[in-house]
Design a protein around this motif. Structure first.
Motif, mmCIF file in Angstrom:
data_model
loop_
_atom_site.group_PDB
_atom_site.id
_atom_site.type_symbol
_atom_site.label_atom_id
_atom_site.label_comp_id
_atom_site.label_asym_id
_atom_site.label_seq_id
_atom_site.Cartn_x
_atom_site.Cartn_y
_atom_site.Cartn_z
ATOM 1 N N ASP A 1 14.044 0.479 -3.276
ATOM 2 C CA ASP A 1 14.271 -0.241 -2.028
ATOM 3 C C ASP A 1 12.964 -0.688 -1.395
ATOM 4 O O ASP A 1 12.863 -1.791 -0.872
ATOM 5 N N LEU A 2 11.966 0.202 -1.460
ATOM 6 C CA LEU A 2 10.732 -0.078 -0.735
ATOM 7 C C LEU A 2 9.873 -1.101 -1.455
ATOM 8 O O LEU A 2 9.276 -1.965 -0.839
ATOM 9 N N LEU A 3 9.825 -1.000 -2.777
ATOM 10 C CA LEU A 3 8.891 -1.850 -3.507
ATOM 11 C C LEU A 3 9.581 -2.887 -4.375
ATOM 12 O O LEU A 3 9.443 -4.092 -4.155
ATOM 13 N N VAL A 4 10.347 -2.434 -5.326
ATOM 14 C CA VAL A 4 10.730 -3.340 -6.409
ATOM 15 C C VAL A 4 11.726 -4.391 -5.937
ATOM 16 O O VAL A 4 11.649 -5.553 -6.321
ATOM 17 N N PHE B 1 0.816 -1.209 0.000
ATOM 18 C CA PHE B 1 0.000 0.000 0.000
ATOM 19 C C PHE B 1 0.857 1.270 0.000
ATOM 20 O O PHE B 1 0.569 2.228 -0.691
ATOM 21 N N THR B 2 1.938 1.253 0.791
ATOM 22 C CA THR B 2 2.699 2.485 1.012
ATOM 23 C C THR B 2 3.390 3.035 -0.236
ATOM 24 O O THR B 2 3.342 4.230 -0.468
ATOM 25 N N PRO B 3 4.042 2.191 -1.053
ATOM 26 C CA PRO B 3 4.792 2.755 -2.185
ATOM 27 C C PRO B 3 3.928 3.586 -3.109
ATOM 28 O O PRO B 3 4.413 4.512 -3.754
ATOM 29 N N ARG C 1 15.400 5.925 -5.740
ATOM 30 C CA ARG C 1 16.027 4.911 -4.897
ATOM 31 C C ARG C 1 15.025 4.379 -3.852
ATOM 32 O O ARG C 1 15.049 3.208 -3.506
ATOM 33 N N GLU C 2 14.166 5.273 -3.377
ATOM 34 C CA GLU C 2 13.195 4.854 -2.355
ATOM 35 C C GLU C 2 12.209 3.845 -2.912
ATOM 36 O O GLU C 2 11.887 2.866 -2.258
ATOM 37 N N PHE D 1 13.197 19.360 -10.202
ATOM 38 C CA PHE D 1 12.572 18.049 -10.120
ATOM 39 C C PHE D 1 13.532 16.957 -10.551
ATOM 40 O O PHE D 1 13.630 15.909 -9.907
ATOM 41 N N THR D 2 14.268 17.183 -11.648
ATOM 42 C CA THR D 2 15.169 16.131 -12.123
ATOM 43 C C THR D 2 16.233 15.825 -11.084
ATOM 44 O O THR D 2 16.648 14.683 -10.934
ATOM 45 N N ASP D 3 16.681 16.869 -10.359
ATOM 46 C CA ASP D 3 17.693 16.627 -9.326
ATOM 47 C C ASP D 3 17.110 15.827 -8.173
ATOM 48 O O ASP D 3 17.764 14.952 -7.613
ATOM 49 N N LEU D 4 15.864 16.137 -7.852
ATOM 50 C CA LEU D 4 15.229 15.465 -6.721
ATOM 51 C C LEU D 4 14.896 14.015 -7.058
ATOM 52 O O LEU D 4 14.992 13.123 -6.228
#
Lengths: 185, 390, 201
Positions: free
Chosen positions: B206-209, B143-145, B202-203, B193-196
């Motif tokens: 790590d969190l989902l995939v 649910f979170t991702p 990465r999140e 945005f592109t920098d962010l």
């Protein structure tokens, strides 16, 4: 493949105490983030009392600069869904507005009505909340006044007086000419 | 059909689930209102216990006669309707239609307009893939991702709102150029945005995939072989996920893609077999990074100048003729086949939607799978029903 | 990155597809298939007459426009479609069917066009294959045995234009309801007055 390096392989299995330490540490980190938000300003606003600002180019409900509009119907022709309808009566240069309606049940806010306007008088506004209890309330009237304003009436009267004067002058001139011709005969 | 049955040797890591007792077949309606079908798609499943023995898609719940409408409105008036086939990638739809009309007209838009088009298309690709990966997590229970993905999507929607005024149905890239030039400060917002984004990417990874639960649900599930993907006309991440190195942006470059440096991401069986559900998401994930790179290059190379072809007005009258233009949408090749007879209304307007072809294969993947994998497989195809039905 | 692909125009490569159409036409003709190669002129950049100001004037000056667009192969004998399709796939490498559709150009015409967009992944070329289907005998071979991708595209064309694809494995309507009357994308289509008691006007 992608230029980014491949992610690292999954970490090796930890020991029992390693797992405990990991659990405590991750809980502390997670709660730390939660507590940080506890004292920060909320991101949400109390809609509908407060509203987030929309952008300059936001495409909301139209507004019409009625004094500029020349009733050319270019916007109505450009509309893909035929949601603009208007009616006005011409008194010489002045317009007696009957209605200028946009049916927001059909409108898809594509902004195609704005570009063809020769007088640049129809715009997409910033209002977005369309709530009504009846479907007929979605047909909005964009004119701010109907009929002729006082100033318009004065101008129409002036124009008519001018026209009448011109006509009278012409008539007089023609009569004078006839008289002259008659005299000559 | 013969070439689609799942009779093949088992790959490594696959298990053959076999039941000793055959039970009575049960027919299950997945949809038309089902969260995992991403719209009003109805899939009629036939299950023997937990094993699917048949599947049939029923389309048309969202059929809005786009092709018929195209034969009754002006060339430019059709533009807002293009937003509505694949509403998650409306910029790309605008672009596909505009390019096809420009081909009919025989015009090329100014360079600045081409660069802004590429930026918008690529940002929209990121936007669409964020929803694809996020909702895919939602489909299979994470649910979170989804909220993480929508957090970045919100920034993108702000960027789109700033340039065109709308957040979902843009109608911004028009035949002949763009509706408007980029406002002051817009490029800075895109650059920020592109920098962010690379950090945030990465999140999700790590969190989902790269999460074990996600890998267990997706690896070796719904494997599409290279031959199958090609024979069924799959395009986009479906095709690349199966290991076919094909991307219209590189192989048939349009706009300014030939001047940009980017890689085509191909599935390679990182956690399972090539062509499984994991690979399709893997391709989407890395494509977001590549799109980010493209946007950054465009911002550097973008010249000043006009954004609209001077000859093109609001009423277009292309000469009699025909044109087919296909571009790389986030979901695959979106093609427009336009036939004109010289009037201001199209004679025939054919839309070839990528989800349409991709979904045709999906129903042949389901027989033989577990019932719980149906959501995983249909979700990994990443259909938007607005496009399959049009 | 491979930079071998050509970009002639802002809407994609053109010349490579024209050459491919020529090569395919030669190969098909030498194999004895009845195809014609049509090479209409492509629109040129900013031609006079396309702009809003000049359109009307141009039309008055040249009432007869020439047909423009990509090169295409026209199959003169539609009964040999399957054979040509197999040849294109197996010998010429057109391994992907991108789109299969039909066009009803004019209600007065006595035929529909069946249009197929093919793609060769190996050679990176596209090909348009057309054939005429008479409205009086509106049937054509299904291409599903050659490219399974044709399945849904043909189902859609069948319900929208009333073409019967012989040999199609699953000829149900796809997007329209099963009891829909008429073929909506035909130019002579009459809009229904009502559908199950719902007024359509």
């Amino acid at each position: 493949m992608a230029s980014l390096q491949q992610p690292a392989a999954p970490a090796n299995e930890r020991s029992y105490w390693g797992n405990v330490w990991q659990a405590v540490k991750s809980t502390a980190v997670g709660l730390g983030i939660t507590f940080r938000y506890l004292w920060s300003k909320p991101f949400t606003v109390q809609y509908p009392d407060e509203k987030l600002p929309t952008d300059d180019r936001y495409r909301g409900i139209h507004y019409l600069e009625q004094d500029l509009c020349i009733y050319c119907q270019a916007c109505a022709k450009a509309c893909p869904v035929d949601c603009i309808s208007m009616d006005a009566k011409r008194h010489g240069k002045e317009l007696e507005w009957n209605f200028f309606r946009v049916d927001y049940q059909k409108c898809m806010f594509c902004e195609l009505c704005v570009y063809p306007c020769p007088k640049d008088c129809i715009h997409m506004g910033r209002e977005y909340a369309l709530v009504a209890e009846d479907r007929s309330e979605f047909v909005l009237e964009l004119t701010t006044w109907q009929g002729l304003t006082e100033a318009q009436k004065v101008r129409v009267a002036e124009a008519e007086a001018k026209k009448a004067a011109k006509k009278a002058a012409k008539k007089a001139a023609a009569a004078a000419k006839e008289d002259k011709e008659g005299e000559e005969k | 059909m013969d070439d689609t049955t799942m009779e093949r040797p088992l790959r490594e890591g696959e298990r053959l689930v076999e039941l000793d007792v055959r039970t009575q077949d049960v027919e299950i309606n997945m949809g038309p209102q089902h969260p995992a079908t991403h719209g009003v798609l109805r899939v009629l499943l036939r299950a023997d216990g937990e094993i699917l023995t048949g599947a049939q898609s029923h389309l048309g719940y969202l059929h809005r006669c786009a092709e018929k409408i195209g034969e009754s409105v002006d060339w430019l008036q059709y533009l807002p309707y293009t937003d509505r086939y694949d509403y998650l990638s409306a910029m790309n739809n605008n672009l596909a239609y505009s390019l096809a009309v420009e081909k009919l007209l025989g015009i090329e838009v100014p360079e600045r307009a081409q660069y802004i088009r590429v930026i918008l298309a690529e940002l929209n690709r990121i936007c669409s893939h964020l929803v694809a990966v996020g909702t895919y997590g939602l489909d299979i229970g994470a649910f979170t991702p989804f909220f993480y993905a929508l957090r970045e999507r919100e920034l993108l929607l702000d960027i789109f709102e700033k340039i065109c005024g709308a957040r979902l149905t843009y109608a911004f890239i028009r035949p002949g150029g763009l509706m408007n030039d980029a406002p002051a400060g817009w490029t800075d917002q895109v650059r920020a945005f592109t920098d962010l984004f690379e950090r945030k990417w990465r999140e999700y990874w790590d969190l989902l995939v790269d999460n074990k639960i996600f890998v267990e649900r997706t690896a070796n599930v719904g494997v599409i072989s290279e031959e199958q993907a090609i024979a069924w006309g799959c395009t986009g991440p479906m095709l690349r996920g199966s290991g076919v190195d094909w991307d219209l942006r590189r192989d048939q470059p349009y706009l300014v893609y030939d001047r940009l440096d980017f890689e085509v991401v191909v599935g390679q069986g990182y956690r399972g077999t090539v062509g499984d559900c994991f690979d399709r998401n893997y391709v989407r994930m890395y494509e977001m990074l590549e799109s980010n790179r493209i946007v950054r290059q465009c911002l550097e190379q973008m010249p000043e100048g006009e954004i609209q072809h001077p000859e093109v007005g609001l009423v277009l009258r292309p000469a009699p003729g025909e044109a087919y233009v296909g571009i790389e949408n986030p979901r695959g090749e979106l093609g427009h086949y336009l036939v004109s007879d010289g009037n201001k209304i199209a004679r025939r307007l054919r839309v070839r939607g990528p989800s349409f072809s991709n979904l045709a294969l999906a129903e042949h993947l389901l027989p033989g799978c577990m019932l719980a994998d149906a959501a995983a497989i249909i979700g990994s195809v990443d259909i938007v029903v607005g496009e399959t039905d049009r | 990155m491979a930079k071998d692909a050509t970009r002639d125009t802002a809407w994609g490569p053109v010349e490579i597809h024209r050459e491919a159409a020529r090569a395919a036409a030669d190969a098909l003709r030498s194999a004895g298939c009845p195809v014609e190669l049509h090479e209409p002129n492509l629109p040129t950049y900013a031609p006079p007459g396309e702009g809003k100001r000049l359109a009307k004037k141009h039309k008055e000056e040249n009432p007869e426009y020439e047909w423009r667009g990509d090169s295409y192969l026209l199959l003169t004998d539609r009964l040999r479609l399957l054979e040509v399709a197999r040849f294109l796939r197996d010998e010429l490498g057109y391994d992907m069917l991108i789109d299969a559709t039909a066009v009803d150009f004019d209600a007065a015409d006595d035929h529909l066009w069946a249009v197929y967009q093919l793609l060769a992944l190996g050679r990176k070329t596209r090909l348009t294959l057309k054939t005429m289907v008479p409205k009086a005998d509106c049937r054509i071979d299904s291409l599903v045995p050659v490219w399974p991708a044709a399945n849904w595209h043909e189902r859609e064309a069948a319900e929208m234009f009333g073409i019967v694809y012989t040999g199609h494995p699953d000829p149900r309507p796809l997007l329209l309801p099963e009891d829909w009357v008429g073929h909506p994308l035909r130019k002579d289509y009459q809009y229904p007055d009502e559908y199950h008691g719902i007024s359509c006007k």
